[in-house]
Structures are given as C-alpha cells and as structure tokens.
Design an enzyme around this catalytic site. Structure first.
Site, short mmCIF file in Angstrom:
data_model
loop_
_atom_site.label_atom_id
_atom_site.label_comp_id
_atom_site.label_asym_id
_atom_site.label_seq_id
_atom_site.Cartn_x
_atom_site.Cartn_y
_atom_site.Cartn_z
N ASN A 60 36.23 45.95 45.85
CA ASN A 60 35.63 47.28 45.40
C ASN A 60 36.18 48.48 45.94
O ASN A 60 36.49 49.55 45.55
CB ASN A 60 34.07 47.11 45.58
CG ASN A 60 33.34 47.20 46.86
OD1 ASN A 60 34.29 46.38 47.78
ND2 ASN A 60 32.49 47.65 47.16
N GLY A 66 32.15 40.83 51.83
CA GLY A 66 32.35 40.06 50.34
C GLY A 66 30.74 39.66 50.04
O GLY A 66 29.96 40.40 50.59
N THR A 70 27.51 37.43 49.18
CA THR A 70 26.70 36.54 49.95
C THR A 70 26.98 35.04 50.11
O THR A 70 26.96 34.30 51.07
CB THR A 70 25.16 36.45 49.85
OG1 THR A 70 24.85 38.04 50.18
CG2 THR A 70 24.31 35.89 50.95
N THR A 89 29.63 33.72 49.46
CA THR A 89 30.99 33.11 50.14
C THR A 89 30.67 33.49 51.58
O THR A 89 31.22 32.67 52.53
CB THR A 89 32.11 34.21 49.72
OG1 THR A 89 32.33 34.54 48.37
CG2 THR A 89 33.61 33.91 50.34
N CYS A 110 28.83 48.23 47.75
CA CYS A 110 27.30 47.55 48.31
C CYS A 110 26.42 48.21 48.78
O CYS A 110 25.27 47.73 48.62
CB CYS A 110 27.94 46.54 49.57
SG CYS A 110 28.78 47.90 50.80
N GLU A 135 29.61 46.39 62.23
CA GLU A 135 30.78 46.93 62.31
C GLU A 135 30.61 48.45 62.70
O GLU A 135 29.67 49.07 62.50
CB GLU A 135 31.58 46.95 60.96
CG GLU A 135 31.93 45.36 60.72
CD GLU A 135 32.52 45.23 59.70
OE1 GLU A 135 32.86 45.91 58.84
OE2 GLU A 135 33.19 44.23 59.54
P1 NAP Z 1 33.68 37.79 47.18
O1 NAP Z 1 34.04 36.88 45.90
O2 NAP Z 1 32.82 37.02 48.37
O3 NAP Z 1 35.28 37.74 47.99
C1 NAP Z 1 35.43 38.53 49.19
C2 NAP Z 1 36.82 38.32 49.68
O4 NAP Z 1 36.65 36.60 49.95
C3 NAP Z 1 37.79 38.14 48.57
O5 NAP Z 1 39.15 38.08 49.43
C4 NAP Z 1 37.89 36.70 48.06
O6 NAP Z 1 39.07 36.27 47.50
C5 NAP Z 1 37.59 35.84 49.47
N1 NAP Z 1 37.13 34.73 49.03
C6 NAP Z 1 36.46 34.04 48.11
N2 NAP Z 1 36.21 32.49 48.29
C7 NAP Z 1 36.53 32.37 49.52
C8 NAP Z 1 36.47 31.38 50.64
N3 NAP Z 1 36.04 30.31 50.04
N4 NAP Z 1 36.99 31.33 51.80
C9 NAP Z 1 37.51 32.50 52.27
N5 NAP Z 1 37.68 33.44 51.37
C10 NAP Z 1 36.96 33.52 50.39
O7 NAP Z 1 33.29 39.29 47.00
P2 NAP Z 1 33.85 40.06 45.92
O8 NAP Z 1 33.56 39.60 44.45
O9 NAP Z 1 35.28 40.32 46.13
O10 NAP Z 1 33.25 41.30 46.35
C11 NAP Z 1 31.88 41.98 45.88
C12 NAP Z 1 30.99 41.70 46.84
O11 NAP Z 1 31.17 42.30 48.24
C13 NAP Z 1 29.53 42.33 46.63
O12 NAP Z 1 28.56 41.12 46.86
C14 NAP Z 1 29.38 43.46 47.49
O13 NAP Z 1 28.15 43.68 47.72
C15 NAP Z 1 30.01 42.73 48.92
N6 NAP Z 1 30.56 44.00 49.49
C16 NAP Z 1 29.81 44.25 50.81
C17 NAP Z 1 30.22 45.19 51.79
C18 NAP Z 1 29.29 45.44 53.09
O14 NAP Z 1 29.93 46.11 53.91
N7 NAP Z 1 28.16 44.75 53.04
C19 NAP Z 1 31.08 46.23 51.33
C20 NAP Z 1 31.62 45.83 49.96
C21 NAP Z 1 31.20 44.64 49.38
P3 NAP Z 1 39.34 36.45 45.94
O15 NAP Z 1 38.76 37.67 45.58
O16 NAP Z 1 40.84 36.47 45.97
O17 NAP Z 1 38.50 35.25 45.25
#
Ligand code: NAP
Length: 485
Positions: free
Chosen positions: A153, A229, A231, A233, A285, A464
């Site tokens: 995002n 990312g 929750t 993951t 997020c 962070e």
């Molecule tokens: P995600 O599916 O959890 O992916 C995040 C990252 O982790 C991506 O690079 C993903 O790779 C990687 N990943 C997936 N499975 C993994 C595994 N088993 N081992 C290691 N890495 C793995 O999240 P997203 O859909 O990209 O992002 C949206 C989420 O991020 C939302 O829930 C949002 O709230 C959260 N977010 C939180 C914050 C915060 O600061 N709290 C900020 C921004 C976003 P791939 O994409 O290549 O699968």
C-alpha cells in the site's frame, strides 16, 4: 510511468536473475496491463543475498556514523531530485493518484532517510556512575543481517522507514517488497549504490511471500525481522522467529474508529473523515473505516459526509483532479465488493458508492471501486470488525461516551483512533480509554517521525519511529569500568 521490463534481484551490488529462472507478473492496477516481470525468488536467491549482506557487514558497521549518514543523506537528495520519476513508478505500480505518490509517498521517503540520518547521530547512549564502585556505560551495537518485509500500500514509504534506521545503526539488509509493488524498490536500489552505500550492505530479493518471504524469515543468519503487513502473516513470522529468539517488529492491520462527539465542528470533522476514510483508496493501515457518531449528530454528519464522499473523483491516477485511483489487484477489488455485497444482505444502507467502476479511456480494465459509505448494519456485522482495506466506511451511532468506547474497543485490532470534539476534557479522557497505539484529536495522520508508531492487540508488536526504531535495530550492551582505571 514505468516501462514494461524484466526485473532482477540486487545481490552484492549487482543485478542477479533468479537462480531458478522463474518470473512472476506485475500488473498495473489502473489498466490491468502487464507492467513488469519480477524474479520468483526462492531459498537459493535468499541464500546469496544473506551471504552478500554478511560479507558487507564488517565494513559497513565499521564506518563512522557520519560516514553512514553521508550516504543516506545523499540518497535522500537523489530521491528529492528524482521525485517525479519515482512517483510515476509508484503510481503505476500501486494504482494510487500520481499527485498523492509525489506529495505523500516520495516526500515521506526523503523525510525518512533524512530523519534517521540525523536521529542516529543525535541518539545519546547512557552512563551510570557508581562512584567508588566505578562507571557503567551502554553500547548500542548493530545486529548483523536484518530482514525487511513490506506491503503494497505504501511501498517505498514503508521500506525506507525501515531501511534508514537499519543502515544508520550499522546493519546490513535483505529486503523483500510485496510482489505486487516491486518497482520503486528496484529504482531506490539503483540509486543507493550511486549514493555510496557499498555493494552488499543492502540486498533486494523479489518474489512471493510464501516462497521468497518465508525463506528469508527462516534463514538462520537473519538476526531480526522488521515486518509490515497483515496480521495473519505477522503471526506466521512471529512463530518462525520464536524458536531462534530473534527480534521481530510487527506492524499489522487495523480497524480504526473515528469517535465523533455531539459538539464536534462539523466542517472540520467532515473534511477530516473523508481524508481518514478514503486516502489511498482506503488502503492505509491507519484509515478510519468505522465512524462512531453521537446520535444527536448522526443525521447531519451522515448527510454532509455522503455528499462529500460522492464528490470524490475516481479514475485515472495520472489525471491531476483524481482523488481516488485503482485498488491494488483484481482479487482485492473482488474482496472489497464482496464486503459491500454482504452489507446489502445484512440490511445495511448504502449511502453512496457501492459499485465497481469502469472509467473511460485507458483505465477501462482497471480495478476501481466507488468510495462507499454504509450505515444501519447490525453491531456484529463483519464489516464493523474485519479489515476491508478499501474505500468502504461504516457509520454507527452511540448515546453515551461509555457506549462509544465499548464500540471502539470491540474489535480485535488496536492501531489508531481519531476523536472529534471541541471539549479538551472529553478528548483527553477518550484518548486514554480507547485501545489504540495512535490517537489523533480533530485530525488524522499528522506524523512526527520522532514519536512511537505501532499498534496494540492484533495490530502489532513493538513500536517504530525515532529511538524505537534505533533500539530495535541494535543490541544493548553494558560495560562496567572500575574506578581509578
Ligand atoms: P501481507 O499479505 O501480510 O504481505 C506483507 C508482506 O509480507 C509482503 O511483502 C508479502 O509478500 C510478505 N509475505 C506474505 N507471506 C509471507 C510469509 N509467509 N513469509 C514472509 N513474508 C510474507 O500484507 P499486504 O496485503 O501486503 O498488506 C496489507 C496489510 O498490511 C493490511 O493488513 C494493512 O493494515 C497492513 N499494513 C500495516 C501497516 C502498519 O504500519 N501497521 C502499514 C501498512 C500496511 P507478497 O506480497 O509478495 O505476498
């Protein structure tokens, strides 16, 4: 705009194709067209990247803080010079409006780099005087090779938020961006070596989370994992890290409430809620996707808000008047539409939006959803509890502060909250009672990079920002000196 091309990994300062020779497709969300092909990296690629980082570690960690800062500041200068190009790359890869990519994302990338270049140099270490028994002083040592895993995002915004403190504290890095948004990281890496960061100090592996990300998390030489990312993951990463007792920083999902009290300034609140709900198509997020409003203000707020949301311009991210671009992928578009469909079945009232959108011109095949406002859902609706991560905001009403707090805290998440009131005592009391790591009063996303950032409950573990990032990327060591030595 980024051209269609084949990316490589960056290992030891060089472009390296994936060992297995396999590639993944990267699509442009606004058009649905193929934008690039990226390495489908696996454990062999991760192995090479970690080895390159380990080799670079003695030299990079041995440099003075000032030398490291010069490289990071030079990189910030380059980001500022090339902000237009980088914003074009980010906008094409994410679907977000070009103007947003420039004004928010790239401005923040530059700020992250400059901030941590300075913050690390101004970070004091401690000493404890024991008088006749001597003196203790505290050292902050780099961890070694660290993994940075980031979502789609805010791709470069979040990657630079981790990269800068990791580097400034002397660590070497292996980063894995989301496979959906790999392009801006590739561009940053190219610039980083030009800025003087030595080969191997930063390495970049592309690929899927399940294969490449998991291999990185499981690598025994990784000393810490900084992850942003979802929750689900985050839990898997925590489980993988636990047996090795390595540090994890987990910045996870949110379902953030906006608590609007009867005395709120309606103009200010409506403007703020539109930003808080729909910036980046609701894919931040911190977005406030649940509006909890006092029953006396509900009608007035709902009407004003529905008008303002219906006025948002959705379409081609390249056009200067566009407020809302495309969602990240066809799958995500379907997920968001699925929640809107569910709202209809649960008796929810769609106040505006509610549909997919096919803009004219080059974006006909893009993944667009109208900004959507929904009220009258049952309290236990999944739309009130699950992270939709799209342009969908729900409205509920409350009769008392206690009820507002109960509703606000009824979800598993605890990342952010906003409070809208003219009464300072209400603002402070509610800020204290709401379960969230970040609270904004009469505003949203006012960021000071020195402050702690992160969530409670299912929204994460650790903080962070400022000294919290510097502490995460270092090991603390106490040294005792006898007196008279
Ligand atoms: P995600 O599916 O959890 O992916 C995040 C990252 O982790 C991506 O690079 C993903 O790779 C990687 N990943 C997936 N499975 C993994 C595994 N088993 N081992 C290691 N890495 C793995 O999240 P997203 O859909 O990209 O992002 C949206 C989420 O991020 C939302 O829930 C949002 O709230 C959260 N977010 C939180 C914050 C915060 O600061 N709290 C900020 C921004 C976003 P791939 O994409 O290549 O699968």
């Amino acid at each position: 705009m980024a051209e269609r091309r084949k990316l490589s990994n960056w290992i030891g300062g060089e472009r390296r194709p994936p060992v297995g020779g396999q590639y993944l497709d990267d699509f442009e969300p606004a058009t649905g067209e193929l934008l690039a092909r990226i390495p489908d990296s696996g454990s062999e690629d991760v192995e090479l990247a970690v080895a390159a980082a380990a080799k670079a570690f003695p030299e990079w960690s041995g440099r003075s803080l000032q030398e490291r800062a010069r490289c990071v500041e030079r990189l910030a200068d380059m980001v500022a010079e090339r902000a237009e190009t980088l914003a074009g790359i980010e906008s094409a890869d994410t679907g977000k409006p070009l103007a947003l990519a420039k004004e928010i994302d790239m401005a923040r990338v530059e700020a992250n780099l400059r901030f941590f270049a300075g913050a690390a140099q101004h970070w004091p270490t401690e000493a404890h005087d024991m008088g006749a028994a001597g003196l203790n002083y505290t050292r902050r040592e780099p961890l070694g090779v660290v993994a940075l895993i980031t979502p789609w995002n805010l791709p470069l915004y979040l990657l630079s938020w981790k990269l800068a403190p990791a580097l400034m504290t002397g660590n070497c890095v292996v980063a894995k961006p989301s496979e959906l948004t790999p392009l801006s990281a590739d561009a940053l890496w190219e610039m980083a070596f030009e800025a003087g960061i030595p080969p191997g100090a930063i390495n970049l592996v592309h690929g899927s989370g399940a294969r490449c990300g998991q291999a990185l998390v499981d690598h025994p030489a990784i000393k810490a994992i900084s992850f942003t990312g979802g929750t689900r993951t985050g839990r898997m990463i925590a489980a993988a890290a636990a047996p090795r007792l390595i540090k994890t920083s987990l910045e996870l999902g949110g379902k953030n409430p906006a608590l609007v009290f009867a005395d709120a300034d309606l103009d200010q609140t409506v403007t703020g809620l539109v930003r808080a709900g729909f910036t980046n198509q609701g894919q931040v997020c911190l977005c406030c996707s649940r509006i909890l409003v006092h029953e006396n203000l509900k009608e007035a707020l709902t009407q004003r808000l529905a008008d303002a949301v219906a006025n948002l311009t959705v379409g081609d991210p390249n056009l200067p008047d566009t407020d809302q671009g495309a969602l990240i992928s066809a799958d995500h578009q379907q997920k968001v539409l699925g929640y809107i469909d569910l709202a209809g079945k649960e008796g929810g009232r769609i106040l505006c939006g509610g549909n997919a959108l096919d803009p004219d011109g080059r974006c006909r095949q893009g993944y667009f959803v109208e900004p959507t406002l929904i009220s009258d859902l049952p309290t236990d609706s999944r739309l009130h509890h699950e992270e939709i991560f799209g342009p969908v905001v729900t409205i509920q009403s409350f009769a008392s502060e206690d009820e507002a707090i109960t509703l606000a805290n009824s979800v598993d998440y605890g990342l952010a909250a906003t409070v809208w009131t003219r009464d300072l005592a209400t603002a402070q009391r509610v800020a204290g009672r709401v379960q969230a790591g970040l609270v904004w009063i009469n505003g949203w996303l006012v960021r000071d990079l020195r402050t702690p950032f992160g969530g409670m409950k299912d929204s994460g573990l650790g903080r962070e920002g400022g000294r919290w990032s510097l502490e995460f990327f270092t090991e603390t060591k106490n040294v005792h000196l006898p007196s008279g030595f």
